[in-house]
Design an enzyme around this catalytic site. Structure first.
Site, PDB file in Angstrom:
ATOM      1  N   ASP A 181      65.619  27.825  41.228  1.00 21.13           N
ATOM      2  CA  ASP A 181      66.094  27.442  39.916  1.00 21.13           C
ATOM      3  C   ASP A 181      67.330  26.561  40.114  1.00 21.13           C
ATOM      4  O   ASP A 181      67.956  26.578  41.180  1.00 21.13           O
ATOM      5  CB  ASP A 181      66.438  28.695  39.100  1.00 21.13           C
ATOM      6  CG  ASP A 181      66.861  28.363  37.693  1.00 21.13           C
ATOM      7  OD1 ASP A 181      66.155  27.595  37.022  1.00 21.13           O
ATOM      8  OD2 ASP A 181      67.911  28.856  37.258  1.00 21.13           O
ATOM      9  N   ASP A 217      69.972  25.427  37.133  1.00 19.66           N
ATOM     10  CA  ASP A 217      71.120  25.845  36.327  1.00 19.66           C
ATOM     11  C   ASP A 217      71.507  27.276  36.670  1.00 19.66           C
ATOM     12  O   ASP A 217      70.709  28.202  36.532  1.00 19.66           O
ATOM     13  CB  ASP A 217      70.793  25.755  34.830  1.00 19.66           C
ATOM     14  CG  ASP A 217      70.545  24.327  34.380  1.00 19.66           C
ATOM     15  OD1 ASP A 217      71.321  23.451  34.757  1.00 19.66           O
ATOM     16  OD2 ASP A 217      69.569  24.102  33.641  1.00 19.66           O
TER      17      ASP A 217
END
Length: 335
Positions: free
Chosen positions: A16, A18
């Protein structure tokens, strides 16, 4: 695990962005260095993001500027997963109304579809993703098209997204505008639903992936749904209390402070006669509450506490009050 670093068990990191690699425009401290070391060890890096606002090229440029190794081919977005989902359901060249940014438009064009901005073009589908300049006008056009029968697809359903200033409204919050106005729920392409993981596997060809994320309800649940291992890092949304009270589908395989943990052996959590132990900590469930004793690295205490709490909770979730007192007395919750 005796001598091997955690990363040695996997051939691909499905990362991922963010809250894991960066927060807003700035790198999470130490993340670029950890990723460079991973790439040097021959591990494939795939940046898998629910954010559909930017193109893979723009994301790769941002990552490279931060010092993380990345090319556009290393980036897998929910926009790409949403575009494939639509393309598999409509005719080539069909008009698709985009309630979002350039990332969605680029992904749709790559699948031979025609992005439009108004319901007057009779779109067969509406695809919504977060964009900083998302307007009421586009939401209204999307509403009209969905009411006229267009397929409604959301790039993701994240209610919030982490930034350097705190958590902003995410696409899941904005999707509620069209869903509420039409009574139609979207098909979701992003994590934790299967389409984005499928897109990641198609693009990487991974056989032993490790999902790395900061959210239990997207990254970790997505890994659980796909039947693969997961690492939760406490640099974004989730904190220690969230981990202990996680539902079964939200429980990560590993928990770490940040990506540097990839390059160390993962501490062993052992079942002991009087509870669960991890490097100087012992956790047990007694009289309906968590008891945590010992000392050392706080994260090892969390690992032992998680094993004891999840065992006691079974298929349910532990009550916050039953675990919080032990956390507060032993160390401050991470995150």
């Amino acid at each position: 695990m005796d001598t091997d670093a955690l990363i040695d068990l996997y051939d691909t990191l499905l990362l991922d962005l963010d809250g894991v690699v960066y927060l807003g425009r700035d790198a999470v401290p130490g993340a670029p260095e950890a990723l460079r070391r991973a790439a040097e060890r021959g591990v494939r890096l795939a940046y898998v993001t629910n954010n559909a606002s930017r193109t893979p090229g723009a994301i790769a440029q941002h990552l490279s500027a931060l010092g993380a190794p990345a090319t556009p081919d290393d980036v897998v977005t929910s926009a790409q997963a949403a575009a494939r989902l639509v393309a598999e359901r409509v005719a080539p060249g069909a008009a698709v109304l985009v309630v979002g940014g350039m990332g969605l438009r680029t992904a749709l064009r790559a699948h031979g579809l025609r992005p439009v901005s108004t319901a007057l073009d009779s779109p067969v589908a509406v695809v919504q993703g977060i964009a900083p300049d998302l307007s009421y006008g586009l939401l209204a056009e999307g509403t009209l098209a969905v009411r006229e029968g267009a397929l409604f697809v959301a790039a993701n359903a994240d209610s919030t997204m982490p930034t350097g200033r705190g958590e902003f409204p995410g696409n899941g919050a904005m999707v509620r505008v069209i869903a509420t106005a039409t009574g139609v729920e979207p098909i979701v392409a992003g994590k934790p639903e299967p389409p984005l993981h499928r897109e990641s596997m198609l693009r990487t060809g991974s056989r032993r992936p490790l999902v790395v994320g900061d959210r239990l309800d997207t990254d970790i649940e997505g890994a659980t749904n796909a039947g693969v291992d997961s690492l939760l890092v406490l640099t974004g949304v989730a904190n220690a209390l969230d981990v202990l009270t996680a539902a079964p589908g939200h429980r990560p395989t590993y928990v770490a402070d940040d990506l540097s943990a990839l390059h160390r052996p993962y501490p062993v959590v052992r079942r002991a006669r009087d509870g669960w132990t991890c490097d100087g900590w012992t956790a047990r469930w007694q009289e309906g509450a968590l008891a945590l004793e010992g000392g050392g690295e706080p994260l090892d205490g969390l690992r032992a506490a998680s094993a004891a709490t999840w065992e006691a909770a079974g298929e349910g979730r532990a009550d916050e009050d039953a675990v919080k007192a032990a956390l507060d007395s032993a160390f401050s919750p991470a995150g």
